[in-house]
Structures are given as C-alpha cells and as structure tokens.
Design a protein around this motif. Structure first.
Motif, short mmCIF file in Angstrom:
data_model
loop_
_atom_site.label_atom_id
_atom_site.label_comp_id
_atom_site.label_asym_id
_atom_site.label_seq_id
_atom_site.Cartn_x
_atom_site.Cartn_y
_atom_site.Cartn_z
N VAL A 134 26.23 -32.94 -81.90
CA VAL A 134 25.96 -31.73 -82.69
C VAL A 134 24.45 -31.63 -82.92
O VAL A 134 23.85 -30.54 -82.81
N GLU A 135 23.83 -32.76 -83.20
CA GLU A 135 22.38 -32.81 -83.43
C GLU A 135 21.64 -32.36 -82.17
O GLU A 135 20.68 -31.59 -82.24
N GLU A 136 22.10 -32.82 -81.02
CA GLU A 136 21.49 -32.46 -79.75
C GLU A 136 21.65 -30.96 -79.49
O GLU A 136 20.74 -30.30 -78.98
N PHE A 137 22.80 -30.43 -79.85
CA PHE A 137 23.09 -29.00 -79.70
C PHE A 137 22.11 -28.18 -80.55
O PHE A 137 21.59 -27.15 -80.10
N LEU A 138 21.86 -28.65 -81.77
CA LEU A 138 20.91 -27.96 -82.65
C LEU A 138 19.50 -28.03 -82.06
O LEU A 138 18.76 -27.04 -82.05
N ARG A 139 19.16 -29.20 -81.53
CA ARG A 139 17.82 -29.39 -80.95
C ARG A 139 17.62 -28.44 -79.76
O ARG A 139 16.60 -27.76 -79.66
N GLU A 140 18.60 -28.38 -78.87
CA GLU A 140 18.51 -27.51 -77.69
C GLU A 140 18.34 -26.04 -78.08
O GLU A 140 17.66 -25.28 -77.42
N GLY A 141 19.02 -25.67 -79.19
CA GLY A 141 18.98 -24.26 -79.60
C GLY A 141 17.82 -23.93 -80.53
O GLY A 141 17.66 -22.78 -80.95
N GLY A 142 17.02 -24.94 -80.89
CA GLY A 142 15.92 -24.70 -81.84
C GLY A 142 16.45 -24.27 -83.19
O GLY A 142 15.90 -23.40 -83.86
N LEU A 143 17.55 -24.91 -83.60
CA LEU A 143 18.19 -24.55 -84.87
C LEU A 143 17.89 -25.60 -85.94
O LEU A 143 17.47 -26.72 -85.63
N GLY A 144 18.16 -25.22 -87.20
CA GLY A 144 17.97 -26.15 -88.31
C GLY A 144 16.55 -26.66 -88.35
O GLY A 144 15.59 -25.89 -88.22
N GLU A 145 16.42 -27.98 -88.50
CA GLU A 145 15.07 -28.54 -88.59
C GLU A 145 14.32 -28.52 -87.26
O GLU A 145 13.14 -28.86 -87.22
N TYR A 146 15.01 -28.14 -86.18
CA TYR A 146 14.37 -28.07 -84.87
C TYR A 146 13.85 -26.67 -84.57
O TYR A 146 13.49 -26.36 -83.43
N ALA A 147 13.85 -25.81 -85.59
CA ALA A 147 13.36 -24.43 -85.39
C ALA A 147 11.93 -24.43 -84.87
O ALA A 147 11.10 -25.22 -85.32
N LYS A 148 11.70 -23.52 -83.90
CA LYS A 148 10.34 -23.49 -83.30
C LYS A 148 9.44 -22.55 -84.08
O LYS A 148 9.89 -21.63 -84.68
#
Lengths: 170, 288
Positions: free
Chosen positions: A156-170
């Motif tokens: 799920v964390e990897e999915f968020l990272r790939e999508g630039g979601l949550g704390e991985y927002a660009k």
C-alpha cells in the motif's frame, strides 16, 4: 529547619512544580490517525525513517512546518510525521471495551459464533446463514476469498509512493 | 434467611444496573438460585440481557453480521468479477483511503459486483462493494477514492450497525448475543435479511448518506486526492440519471449531495490538489 529557610524551600518547590506543570499543560499533543505511520529524520518522504508509530499513539508536538509535524514519542524518540496522519483528538477506532462488557452480560459465547477469526473460511454464523438462505457455492467462495484478501502494508505504501499520494506528494 | 438472600440479590441487581458489572450480575443470579428463588434469578438474568443489549455491537459480532450480509449482496448482484489485477487495484485504492480514515484498525476488502447497475455498498466490518456499472462511469482514481471513501465512512460511522441495533428484530438476538446465530439461526437470518433489505432496497436514512458523502470526501482528500473529483463524478451521474427520486430511492438526490460535498470542501478547506491519477486508473481498468 528555621521558618525562613523552610519558606524558601517551599517556594523553590512551588516554582519547580509550576514550571513542570506549565511545560506539561502547554505541550501540544497529537494522535496517530492512521493504521501505521513513519517518523522521519526530516520533513520530506525522502528523509530516512527513524521510527514507526501506530494508530492512537500520543505524540508531543515539537514544531510544525507545512504538511509536516516534528514530534516526540512517549519513549522520547523524535522525528517528523506527515500531518494528515495525525489528529488533534484521540481517535476512538474500534473500541470494544463496552461491547465486550455487554456481550458478557448477555451471556453470549462469541467463540461459538466465529470458527477462527482471521482465518480463511466463513464463520459458523455466516455458514448457517448461507445454508438457510440457499447461497450458492460460487457466492460462498467469493465471500470466503474476499474475507481472506490481504495486501501487505508495504505494498500500500509503494502504491502511495508511485501515485505521489500522502506524504509522497510532489 | 431466604428473605435476606432475596434482599441481598435485589441489592446486587440494583448495583448491577448502576455499575453495569457482569460479575455482579452472575453473583446475584447465584445467590438467588441458592436461596431457592429461581424466578428472581431469572429476573436478574433478564435485566442483564436487557442492559447488555444496550451496549454496542463488538467487532467479532460485527464481523459475523458483515460476512452474512456480504453473502446476500454477492448472491443478489450476480457474483463478483474475477480479474485479479483489477481487484488488487481497487483494493489498493480502498486501503489507501481506509488507512487514514477514522477507523483504520479493521481490515477492509473491496469486491467488484458483476452487475451493470450503477451502485456501491458497504456491509459492516469492512466489506465494500462497487458494481461493474459504476466502475465504467468513473474516470479517474480520485473519483474511485471518493466512492470508496463514502463506503468506508458507512463502516467507520457504523451506519448499518445502528440500524440493526435499533431494529426490533435484533431485540431477540441481542438478548442472547450472537450465540443465537447457531442456537436460533432463524432469528439470525431474520436480522440479516432485514439489514440487507435496508441496505439494498430501502436505503439508509438520508442523513446517513449525506454524512457518508461528507466524511468520505474528507477521507479521500486526506490521502491527497483532488477534493473536486467527487463533485465531478456526482455531477456526471446527475446528468446521466437526473434527480428522479424514484430512481435513487436509496440516496438523496444528486443536487443535494453535490451541494453538501461542496459545503464540506469550503468549510474544511479541502484542497483541489490536481491529483486525480487518470492514467493509472485507465491503465488498471482497461478491461472493465
């Protein structure tokens, strides 16, 4: 101890007490409002993970910057957490304390209703229901597989990272 | 002596009512039985049942209810779609939203119903369903996240459980807990059938649907999805279906829903982040 000296000691104790109380009273607390969350060394998702916290954990706020909060855990560990994974009020989640008391008072035997919580297979109550309602083997299997379906948190964390979601927002 | 025992038991049952203590209840029952007063013991037991039925439904019981309801939802909607990659994708979006919802500490699973109608449902304990027909109407991941946020909100706010707890039908089950499910399966079936009818045919109260829209919108935007995405989907569905209440008896009309969501966006300053992930959605759902 002479009275003036006693008074001085009492005043110092009072001052220390007020200082400690004041520090405690003014310290802002946030709670983890996510299944799990990571504490990072800095305020970006690229910074190293320095700790892990879980749903409901209390964190003392040390500072804020944009979408990130610098916090200190009850064990004294410090780090930055993504603000959207926190809440200013203590989350209730699934608190079963009252439910278990009520269950106990009703004299129900929960273990008789659930064959094996978390394990694959319909529980006894649902199986009995399926029999009485004439649910087909295909549909039972569908719900059985649905119940057992799991995705690891890391994916799920990897999915968020790939999508630039949550704390991985660009 | 017997009257003393009776008085003691009465005092105990009174303290039970005040303190709500199961151990005290059982002690009272024992004393009443030992004093040769089975009727009093029965009365104490009955008070315990009634008081106990007022307590919330625990997760273990919720799980049994949710699973049984899921069976009926799957049966009535023609089974589930068996496309592992697609199922994994909708579950990833669901988990992303659920993990920062107000109730992230239970498992959530999403299944796609093999049905062309436009709908989505949530049964207790995290059983979420979207129809193939609804997926076809969705244009990007942010819209899907908002739909799943709505359903996750039904679970986190325990909407169906509230209905069940209020219903007179459950009264019979509450008195003996879910052990009724095995000892009196007819009563359990009656409760589940009633809940399924409410979920699929009659619909929840309008205020619960509005709450699910607004709370679900907050859940989806916490992950970073664009706050305006849900408004876009609801607007397209209104254009497609209109505001005819006969068609949408299970939900408030679309105009009212759009207005409530827009108020939430403004009131809570939810961000139009521009993150809708249209390409990822198109890639993952191309076989729908």
């Amino acid at each position: 101890m002479t009275p003036p000296r006693l008074l001085r000691v009492l005043l110092i104790a009072l001052w220390i007490g007020l200082f400690v109380w004041g520090t405690e009273a003014w310290a802002e607390t946030v709670y983890v409002q996510a299944k799990t969350a990571q504490l990072r060394a800095g305020k970006t998702s690229l910074d190293a993970v320095v700790g892990n916290v879980k749903f409901g954990d209390a964190l003392e706020v040390v500072g804020r910057d944009g979408s990130w909060i610098e916090v200190k855990t009850t064990s004294g560990a410090k780090g930055w957490i993504f603000a959207n994974k926190t809440s200013s009020s203590k989350p209730s989640g699934t608190n079963d304390t009252l439910a278990k008391l009520g269950q106990s008072m009703r004299g129900s035997d929960a273990s008789a209703t659930t064959a094996s919580a978390g394990a694959r297979g319909l529980d006894k109550a649902s199986e009995g229901y399926a029999n009485r309602a004439g649910v087909s083997a295909r549909d039972r299997d569908a719900v059985d597989r649905m119940t057992a379906y799991q995705i690891p948190d890391q994916e799920v964390e990897e999915f968020l990272r790939e999508g630039g979601l949550g704390e991985y927002a660009k | 002596m017997r009257s003393n025992h009776g008085l003691a038991a009465t005092l105990i049952v009174l303290s039970l009512t005040v303190a709500g203590c199961a151990e005290v209840q059982r002690a009272g029952e024992d004393i009443a039985r030992q004093s040769g007063n089975p009727r009093l013991a029965g009365a104490i037991h009955g008070v315990g049942n009634v008081v106990g039925s007022l307590f919330p439904i625990g997760y273990e019981e919720e799980s049994s209810i949710g699973q049984a309801m899921a069976l009926q939802v799957v049966a009535r909607y023609g089974g589930v779609v068996d496309q592992p990659e697609l199922v994994r994708y909708v579950n990833l979006v669901g988990r992303a939203v659920a993990n920062t919802s107000d109730r992230p500490d239970i498992p959530y699973r999403v299944a796609i119903l093999e049905h062309e109608s436009i709908n989505a449902f949530a049964a207790p304990a995290g059983y979420i369903f979207v129809t193939r027909g609804l997926l076809k109407q969705i244009r990007n991941e942010a819209e899907l996240a908002a739909v799943l946020g709505h359903e996750i909100a039904h679970v986190s706010q325990k909407h169906i459980l509230d209905v069940i707890q209020r219903s007179k039908r459950l009264a019979g089950v509450s008195e003996a807990g879910l052990s009724y499910a095995t000892s009196n399966p007819a009563a359990f079936k009656s409760v589940i059938d009633g809940a399924v009818k409410k979920l699929l045919d009659e619909g929840l109260d309008q205020d619960k649907e509005t709450e699910a829209d607004t709370v679900g919108e907050v859940f989806a935007t916490r992950v970073g999805y664009d706050a305006e995405a849900y408004v876009g989907l609801l607007t397209r569905l209104r254009d497609l279906k209109g505001d005819d209440r006969a068609l949408f008896k299970t939900h408030p009309n679309f105009s009212a829903r759009i207005e409530a969501v827009q108020k939430t966006i403004q009131g809570k300053h939810l961000a139009a982040t521009g993150v809708v992930l249209q390409e990822r959605f198109a890639r993952m759902t191309k076989r729908i």
